[in-house]
Design a protein around this motif. Sequence first.
Motif, mmCIF file in Angstrom:
data_model
loop_
_atom_site.group_PDB
_atom_site.id
_atom_site.type_symbol
_atom_site.label_atom_id
_atom_site.label_comp_id
_atom_site.label_asym_id
_atom_site.label_seq_id
_atom_site.Cartn_x
_atom_site.Cartn_y
_atom_site.Cartn_z
ATOM 1 N N SER A 44 0.732 -1.181 -0.030
ATOM 2 C CA SER A 44 0.149 -0.092 -0.047
ATOM 3 C C SER A 44 0.913 1.102 0.134
ATOM 4 O O SER A 44 0.537 2.267 -0.733
ATOM 5 C CB SER A 44 -0.925 -0.042 1.317
ATOM 6 N N TRP A 45 1.923 1.395 0.776
ATOM 7 C CA TRP A 45 2.806 2.358 0.724
ATOM 8 C C TRP A 45 3.473 2.693 -0.618
ATOM 9 O O TRP A 45 3.608 3.613 -1.201
ATOM 10 C CB TRP A 45 3.976 2.274 1.751
ATOM 11 N N LEU A 46 3.968 1.754 -1.357
ATOM 12 C CA LEU A 46 4.566 1.595 -2.648
ATOM 13 C C LEU A 46 3.605 2.104 -3.525
ATOM 14 O O LEU A 46 3.987 2.906 -4.512
ATOM 15 C CB LEU A 46 5.219 0.371 -2.821
ATOM 16 N N SER A 47 2.319 1.874 -3.537
ATOM 17 C CA SER A 47 1.208 1.910 -4.419
ATOM 18 C C SER A 47 0.929 3.641 -4.438
ATOM 19 O O SER A 47 0.472 4.098 -5.555
ATOM 20 C CB SER A 47 0.089 1.487 -4.319
ATOM 21 N N ARG A 48 1.483 4.178 -3.418
ATOM 22 C CA ARG A 48 1.268 5.661 -3.361
ATOM 23 C C ARG A 48 2.335 6.510 -3.709
ATOM 24 O O ARG A 48 2.247 7.786 -3.493
ATOM 25 C CB ARG A 48 0.756 5.959 -1.754
ATOM 26 N N ARG A 49 3.576 5.895 -3.935
ATOM 27 C CA ARG A 49 4.688 6.700 -4.387
ATOM 28 C C ARG A 49 4.448 7.399 -5.628
ATOM 29 O O ARG A 49 3.821 7.053 -6.633
ATOM 30 C CB ARG A 49 5.826 5.958 -4.481
ATOM 31 N N ARG A 58 0.337 10.656 -17.458
ATOM 32 C CA ARG A 58 -1.183 11.444 -17.086
ATOM 33 C C ARG A 58 -2.289 10.425 -17.450
ATOM 34 O O ARG A 58 -3.428 10.906 -17.585
ATOM 35 C CB ARG A 58 -1.243 12.714 -17.835
ATOM 36 N N ASN A 59 -2.012 9.073 -17.584
ATOM 37 C CA ASN A 59 -3.000 8.192 -17.972
ATOM 38 C C ASN A 59 -3.523 7.502 -16.596
ATOM 39 O O ASN A 59 -3.064 6.879 -15.807
ATOM 40 C CB ASN A 59 -2.376 6.865 -18.597
ATOM 41 N N PRO A 60 -4.810 7.847 -16.089
ATOM 42 C CA PRO A 60 -5.421 7.447 -15.129
ATOM 43 C C PRO A 60 -5.275 5.939 -15.113
ATOM 44 O O PRO A 60 -5.293 5.427 -13.745
ATOM 45 C CB PRO A 60 -6.630 8.268 -15.008
ATOM 46 N N PHE A 61 -5.741 5.475 -16.094
ATOM 47 C CA PHE A 61 -6.115 3.922 -16.072
ATOM 48 C C PHE A 61 -4.828 3.184 -15.824
ATOM 49 O O PHE A 61 -4.723 2.395 -15.077
ATOM 50 C CB PHE A 61 -6.696 3.433 -17.522
ATOM 51 N N LEU A 62 -3.670 3.420 -16.568
ATOM 52 C CA LEU A 62 -2.237 2.963 -16.105
ATOM 53 C C LEU A 62 -1.932 3.149 -14.789
ATOM 54 O O LEU A 62 -1.146 2.492 -14.131
ATOM 55 C CB LEU A 62 -1.418 3.543 -17.145
ATOM 56 N N ARG A 63 -2.276 4.370 -14.273
ATOM 57 C CA ARG A 63 -1.769 4.799 -13.009
ATOM 58 C C ARG A 63 -2.472 3.771 -11.908
ATOM 59 O O ARG A 63 -1.751 3.382 -11.051
ATOM 60 C CB ARG A 63 -2.253 6.222 -12.654
ATOM 61 N N ASP A 64 -3.897 3.590 -12.145
ATOM 62 C CA ASP A 64 -4.625 2.577 -11.262
ATOM 63 C C ASP A 64 -3.915 1.263 -11.402
ATOM 64 O O ASP A 64 -3.883 0.589 -10.375
ATOM 65 C CB ASP A 64 -6.098 2.606 -11.565
ATOM 66 N N LEU A 65 -3.792 0.875 -12.429
ATOM 67 C CA LEU A 65 -3.270 -0.368 -12.871
ATOM 68 C C LEU A 65 -1.832 -0.581 -12.235
ATOM 69 O O LEU A 65 -1.580 -1.867 -11.807
ATOM 70 C CB LEU A 65 -3.115 -0.840 -14.373
ATOM 71 N N ALA A 66 -0.813 0.249 -12.430
ATOM 72 C CA ALA A 66 0.383 0.331 -11.605
ATOM 73 C C ALA A 66 0.293 0.168 -10.403
ATOM 74 O O ALA A 66 1.020 -0.593 -9.610
ATOM 75 C CB ALA A 66 1.314 1.499 -12.285
ATOM 76 N N ARG A 67 -0.712 0.995 -9.659
ATOM 77 C CA ARG A 67 -0.648 0.849 -8.135
ATOM 78 C C ARG A 67 -1.142 -0.723 -7.596
ATOM 79 O O ARG A 67 -0.461 -1.079 -6.689
ATOM 80 C CB ARG A 67 -1.841 2.011 -7.605
ATOM 81 N N THR A 68 -2.125 -1.124 -8.247
ATOM 82 C CA THR A 68 -2.671 -2.330 -7.862
ATOM 83 C C THR A 68 -1.582 -3.443 -8.202
ATOM 84 O O THR A 68 -1.627 -4.397 -7.250
ATOM 85 C CB THR A 68 -4.013 -2.710 -8.894
ATOM 86 N N THR A 69 -0.982 -3.444 -9.142
ATOM 87 C CA THR A 69 0.039 -4.353 -9.602
ATOM 88 C C THR A 69 1.189 -4.408 -8.445
ATOM 89 O O THR A 69 1.465 -5.443 -7.998
ATOM 90 C CB THR A 69 0.682 -4.069 -11.215
ATOM 91 N N ALA A 70 1.669 -3.270 -7.976
ATOM 92 C CA ALA A 70 2.619 -3.136 -7.296
ATOM 93 C C ALA A 70 2.156 -3.637 -5.863
ATOM 94 O O ALA A 70 2.834 -4.281 -5.063
ATOM 95 C CB ALA A 70 3.227 -1.640 -6.898
ATOM 96 N N ARG A 71 0.819 -3.225 -5.350
ATOM 97 C CA ARG A 71 0.426 -3.874 -4.113
ATOM 98 C C ARG A 71 0.421 -5.363 -4.185
ATOM 99 O O ARG A 71 0.782 -5.863 -3.131
ATOM 100 C CB ARG A 71 -0.969 -3.070 -3.900
#
Length: 337
Positions: A44-49, A58-71
């Motif tokens: 969770s901490w890494l996903s907020r970096r 600036r792609n919100p879709f990829l940003r959410d995907l990257a956060r979920t993948t890292a978590r």
Amino acid sequence: MDSQRFDIDAVIQRLLEEAYSLLAALPLLALSVLVIWLAWMLGSWLSRRALLDRIARRNPFLRDLARTTARWVVMLVGVLIALEIMDATSLVGAVLGTAGVLGVALGFAFKDTLENYLAGILMSLRQPFAPRDHVVIDGNEGMVVALTSRATILMTLDGNHLRLPNALVFRSVTLNYTRNPSRRFEFDVGIGVNEDLVRAQRIGVDELKGLPGVMQSPPPRAYITTLGDSNVQVRFHGWVDQRTNDFLIVKSEAIRQVKLALEAAEMDMPEPIYRVQITEHIEAAASSGSGTSASAKVPGEEVVVDTRVNADLDHQIEQDQLTHGSEDLLDPAAPRE
């Protein structure tokens, strides 16, 4: 008979052994749970970096995907460490095997959904069009409203809401009228076979050059296309800057003005010849033609047509975009494909 008696002492002894083993494993179980909890917190901490935001730009879709993948990657590593602590790594193979079979089954069951999802990812990277682009996709024409994870939303020229699956959009030919602001129109005019065709071409081209909304570069042109039975088809071309003028209105006005100019020059524009048999009485025909038309054009009257860009759909598109909020994956500032 004594050998076949049920030995309750052996059962109790086995239960006691399992209970002692469970009690002995409680510290390791608590440590494993702690490891999993720490892995979840770390993910969770890494996903907020901010690093992930820079990767996804600036792609919100990829940003959410990257956060979920890292978590979930960090979480998976924590689960594997916990299983190693519990000396239960043999379960990993069984779990992975079950997950593989389940993944194949789900892949077949949700094939279309996954296909649209992956197509949405690729199109969010490519940015094939921008919001409010005028496009034709697989025969569907409209203005682009938004690109979501599953569908591309268009507003048709009639004001209707049209959702196209991303998989269809990704593999279809896309015609984008907005990408190049200069767009050419054309129309044909029939000129009598005995007329001076070069003069007719010059009259039409000169009229197009003076028409508001028609670009001077590239200049208007005229070509002879077909020799018919009673006329010669002359095709006129002109270019419109769609950023400042409406394409359809300029084309409509060009046809009207060229027609008036050719008529003013007394050029013959013959109509198709038909044989008509008149069966009504002469008196009825005379009485029907005795009136005057109220819509007749007053001689010398000048008609001014507004050729500016048509903004009929702008308000509707704005309202539709507001309903989607941050779900839109299109970035107006992103470079185009």
